[in-house]
Write a protein that holds these residues in place. Structure first.
Motif, PDB file in Angstrom:
ATOM      1  N   ALA A 122       0.833  -1.204   0.000  1.00 25.02           N
ATOM      2  CA  ALA A 122       0.000   0.000   0.000  1.00 25.02           C
ATOM      3  C   ALA A 122       0.863   1.248   0.000  1.00 25.02           C
ATOM      4  CB  ALA A 122      -0.933  -0.007   1.213  1.00 25.02           C
ATOM      5  N   ARG A 123       1.918   1.243   0.812  1.00 25.34           N
ATOM      6  CA  ARG A 123       2.825   2.392   0.868  1.00 25.34           C
ATOM      7  C   ARG A 123       3.488   2.620  -0.490  1.00 25.34           C
ATOM      8  NH1 ARG A 123       5.939   4.851   4.974  1.00 25.34           N
ATOM      9  NH2 ARG A 123       7.185   6.501   4.010  1.00 25.34           N
ATOM     10  N   ALA A 124       3.965   1.553  -1.121  1.00 28.92           N
ATOM     11  CA  ALA A 124       4.643   1.684  -2.407  1.00 28.92           C
ATOM     12  C   ALA A 124       3.687   2.165  -3.493  1.00 28.92           C
ATOM     13  CB  ALA A 124       5.264   0.345  -2.803  1.00 28.92           C
ATOM     14  N   SER A 125       2.491   1.591  -3.546  1.00 31.63           N
ATOM     15  CA  SER A 125       1.554   1.938  -4.605  1.00 31.63           C
ATOM     16  C   SER A 125       1.085   3.382  -4.493  1.00 31.63           C
ATOM     17  CB  SER A 125       0.350   0.986  -4.576  1.00 31.63           C
ATOM     18  OG  SER A 125      -0.380   1.041  -5.782  1.00 31.63           O
ATOM     19  N   THR A 126       0.766   3.833  -3.272  1.00 29.44           N
ATOM     20  CA  THR A 126       0.310   5.215  -3.107  1.00 29.44           C
ATOM     21  C   THR A 126       1.450   6.205  -3.311  1.00 29.44           C
ATOM     22  OG1 THR A 126       0.588   4.979  -0.694  1.00 29.44           O
ATOM     23  CG2 THR A 126      -1.623   4.639  -1.596  1.00 29.44           C
ATOM     24  N   ALA A 127       2.669   5.812  -2.962  1.00 32.60           N
ATOM     25  CA  ALA A 127       3.814   6.703  -3.187  1.00 32.60           C
ATOM     26  C   ALA A 127       4.067   6.905  -4.676  1.00 32.60           C
ATOM     27  CB  ALA A 127       5.061   6.147  -2.504  1.00 32.60           C
ATOM     28  N   LEU A 128       3.865   5.855  -5.463  1.00 34.68           N
ATOM     29  CA  LEU A 128       4.140   5.927  -6.896  1.00 34.68           C
ATOM     30  C   LEU A 128       2.964   6.484  -7.695  1.00 34.68           C
ATOM     31  CD1 LEU A 128       5.951   2.502  -7.417  1.00 34.68           C
ATOM     32  CD2 LEU A 128       6.995   4.770  -7.528  1.00 34.68           C
ATOM     33  N   PHE A 129       1.747   6.147  -7.294  1.00 36.30           N
ATOM     34  CA  PHE A 129       0.592   6.458  -8.134  1.00 36.30           C
ATOM     35  C   PHE A 129      -0.434   7.372  -7.470  1.00 36.30           C
ATOM     36  CE2 PHE A 129       2.130   2.151  -9.233  1.00 36.30           C
ATOM     37  CZ  PHE A 129       2.579   2.421 -10.525  1.00 36.30           C
ATOM     38  N   GLY A 130      -0.169   7.804  -6.243  1.00 32.48           N
ATOM     39  CA  GLY A 130      -1.066   8.734  -5.580  1.00 32.48           C
ATOM     40  C   GLY A 130      -1.940   8.061  -4.537  1.00 32.48           C
ATOM     41  N   GLU A 131      -2.267   8.813  -3.491  1.00 36.01           N
ATOM     42  CA  GLU A 131      -3.075   8.273  -2.402  1.00 36.01           C
ATOM     43  C   GLU A 131      -4.556   8.422  -2.721  1.00 36.01           C
ATOM     44  OE1 GLU A 131      -3.447   9.357   2.177  1.00 36.01           O
ATOM     45  OE2 GLU A 131      -1.438   8.608   1.700  1.00 36.01           O
ATOM     46  N   THR A 132      -4.970   7.690  -3.722  1.00 35.68           N
ATOM     47  CA  THR A 132      -6.354   7.628  -4.162  1.00 35.68           C
ATOM     48  C   THR A 132      -6.721   6.160  -4.313  1.00 35.68           C
ATOM     49  OG1 THR A 132      -5.789   7.624  -6.519  1.00 35.68           O
ATOM     50  CG2 THR A 132      -6.070   9.787  -5.454  1.00 35.68           C
TER      51      THR A 132
END
Length: 500
Positions: free
Chosen positions: A67-77
Motif C-alpha cells: 500500500a505504501r509503495a503503490s500510493t507513493a508511486l501512483f497517488g493516495e487515491t
C-alpha cells in the motif's frame, strides 16, 4: 537429484492468449478502480504503510508495504492504491495458466484457465481492491506451481522456489502454513516421496526461515497478537464459518467452475501419467478439514481451487468437444449467467445506490467502499460542536480502524486533528497524550457493562452519520457523541484496547 520429464515435453506456453486476457483484465480493473472509494481495510493498510514495521497485531507487513509503495508511486487515491492489486491479479492469471501447462494443457486449456481465473468472483474481488488476499492468492499459486514442477520433474532445485514463495507468504498471511501442510500430507500419502530425500529440501526450508524470521520475531516480541485475533475470529464466527463452509466453496469462484475443479480432483486418479499430481488433489480436502476444525473463514481455502481448475480444464474441454451443439450452448449460457453474477457482485459496475439487497447479501465488501469522505464530513460537523477554547485538548476516538483511517485520510482537509482508536494496530499508535484532557468525540458506542463504558462517560449524542447513497454499511447510522474521560489516557488505554 536428477530431473525427470523435461519441461521441453510440455506444450508451449500460450503467451499471446494469456497476454490478451491479462491486458483486458488490466483495462477493466483500472477503469473501475475509482468507481466507489477506499474500502475500510484499504484505509487501514494506507495508515499502517505510513508506519512501516515488521508486523502488526492482525497481519504481517507485506500488504501495508505494498500500500505504501503503490500510493507513493501512483497517488493516495483508490485508483493509485489499487494499481498493485491489479498487478497481483494479472500475475495470478499468468501463474495459474502456467499450472495448466504443467498438466499438459494445450493452448485451449491454457486459454480456458486464464479466462476462468480472471473472471472468477474471488479473483475479481481481490484484484479490484487491495486486500491481504490479493497477494495471498498469488503466493499460493506460486507455491502450487513450484511444487508441481518439483513433483513432475523430480528436480530438487524447485525446493528453493517453494521456500522463497513460502517465506514471502509468511510475511503476508500465515494461512500459507495450511497450504504447506496440505501439500505435505499429499506427498506423504500419494508421493512421489523421492522429492523429500534431497538436501535441496533443507535449503528451501532455510530460505523460507530467513524470509519469515523478522515477522515471526516481531510477533514473538509482542506475544503473538495475530493468534489472539485468529482466536477471536474462531470464537465469534467459528460456528457460522463451519455452517457456511461447504456452500461457499461452490460459489466463491463461480458455480460454473465447480464441475471443473471437481474434474481436477478426480483427474490424477484416472490418468496414470498424472500420478505425480495426486498430492494436489489430497491437499484441498486436507486444508478444508483443517479450516473446519479451526473455524476459519470459508474463503481461506479458495486459492487452492485455482490449481484444481487448471487441472480440470483439459477433461472438461474434451467433454464439451464430444457433446452435441445443444450441450455446448446450454453450458455456455450457464457460464455466461455465472460470469455476469461474478462481475456484478465482485466489481463496482452498478451505482452505489443500487447495492442494497441481493448484491450486498452476496458480497458486503462494495458497501464498505462507499461514503468515507462524507463520514469524515460528519465527524468534522460534530467536532465543530466543541467550543473553540476546548479543541486544543479534545480527542477524536474512533471505534474501529476503518473510521480512524478515513479521518486520517480526509480529516486534514477538514481541519480535523489526528484521530485515535483502540482497535487493532491503531491501539499501538496511541494513546493520546495525557495533556489532552478535554472532550472526547466518541464515534460509536461501548457496551453498557464494558470496562470502556466506565472510562468514557457522560456521553451526549451530537450527530448521526448517514451516507448520501443510502448504502447499508457498517458506518451508516453510527452515532457520534461528546464524552468525558475519567482517567488519564495512559492508564485507560490498555482497558480500551480491543481486537474485534
Amino acid at each position: 537429484m536428477g530431473a525427470g520429464r523435461e519441461s521441453g515435453s510440455l506444450p508451449r506456453f500460450a503467451a499471446r492468449e494469456a497476454g490478451i486476457v491479462v491486458a483486458v483484465q488490466a483495462v477493466v480493473l483500472t477503469l473501475l478502480s475509482g468507481r466507489y472509494g477506499f474500502h475500510r481495510d484499504e484505509l487501514y493498510f494506507v495508515a499502517a504503510g505510513r508506519r512501516p514495521d515488521w508486523g502488526y497485531v492482525d497481519q504481517p507487513p507485506i500488504t501495508p508495504w505494498l500500500a505504501r509503495a503503490s500510493t507513493a508511486l501512483f497517488g493516495e487515491t483508490p485508483t493509485g492504491l489499487r494499481v498493485v492489486a491489479t498487478l497481483l491479479g494479472m500475475a495470478t492469471v499468468v501463474v495459474v495458466t502456467l499450472i495448466a501447462r504443467e498438466f499438459g494443457g494445450g493452448r485451449g486449456a491454457q486459454l480456458f484457465t486464464a479466462i476462468a481465473t480472471a473472471l472468477s468472483a474471488y479473483v475479481l474481488v481481490v484484484s479490484h481492491m487491495l486486500a491481504t488476499n490479493s497477494a495471498d492468492v498469488l503466493l499460493w499459486s506460486l507455491i502450487a506451481w513450484s511444487g508441481l514442477r518439483l513433483l513432475r520433474t523430480g528436480d530438487g532445485r524447485w525446493w528453493l522456489a517453494v521456500g522463497a514463495a513460502a517465506g514471502l507468504g509468511m510475511a503476508n498471511k500465515w494461512l500459507v502454513l495450511l497450504l504447506l501442510s496440505g501439500l505435505g500430507v499429499g506427498v506423504a500419502v500419494a508421493g512421489p516421496r523421492r522429492v523429500l530425500r534431497t538436501w535441496w529440501l533443507a535449503a528451501g526450508i532455510g530460505i523460507a526461515a530467513v524470509l519469515a524470521a523478522p515477522v515471526v520475531l516481531w510477533q514473538a516480541a509482542h506475544d503473538f497478537p495475530m493468534l489472539t485475533v485468529a482466536g477471536g475470529i474462531s470464537e465469534d464466527d467459528g460456528a457460522e464459518n463451519r455452517l457456511l463452509f461447504v456452500p461457499m466453496q461452490l460459489v466463491y469462484l463461480s458455480p460454473a467452475l465447480v464441475p471443473v475443479w471437481i474434474a481436477g480432483l478426480v483427474r490424477p486418479w484416472r490418468e496414470p501419467g498424472l500420478r505425480w499430481a495426486r498430492a494436489l488433489a489430497i491437499a484441498y480436502p486436507v486444508v478444508c478439514v483443517e479450516l473446519l476444525v479451526l473455524g476459519g473463514k470459508p474463503y481461506y481455502s479458495v486459492p487452492l481451487l485455482l490449481p484444481l481448475v487448471a487441472l480440470g480444464a483439459e477433461p472438461v474441454l474434451r467433454w464439451l468437444g464430444r457433446g452435441r451443439t445443444t450441450r455446448r450452448v446450454l453450458t455456455g449460457a450457464a457460464a455466461a449467467v455465472c460470469v455476469a453474477v461474478s462481475v456484478f457482485t465482485g466489481l463496482p459496475v452498478v451505482p452505489a445506490s443500487a447495492l442494497n439487497g441481493v448484491l450486498l447479501a452476496v458480497n458486503k465488501e462494495p458497501g464498505e467502499q462507499v461514503g468515507w469522505p462524507e463520514f469524515a464530513g460528519t465527524v468534522a460537523g460534530a467536532w465543530a460542536r466543541i467550543p473553540a477554547t476546548d479543541r486544543d485538548t479534545a480527542v477524536i476516538l474512533a471505534g474501529n480502524y476503518g473510521e480512524a483511517g478515513a479521518i486520517e485520510r480526509y480529516g486534514p482537509g477538514l481541519g480535523l486533528p489526528q484521530p485515535y482508536s483502540p482497535h487493532m494496530s491503531y491501539a499501538d499508535w496511541g494513546p493520546p497524550p495525557d495533556r489532552l484532557v478535554g472532550p472526547v468525540l466518541l464515534i460509536g458506542r461501548f457496551e453498557r457493562d464494558s470496562p470502556a463504558a466506565k472510562l468514557i462517560t457522560a456521553c451526549r449524542p451530537v450527530a448521526r452519520h448517514h451516507n448520501a447513497e443510502g448504502v447499508d454499511n457498517d458506518e451508516d447510522g453510527v452515532v457520534l457523541s461528546l464524552c468525558s474521560l475519567t482517567r488519564p489516557w495512559s492508564t485507560a488505554w490498555p482497558e480500551l484496547r480491543h481486537f474485534y
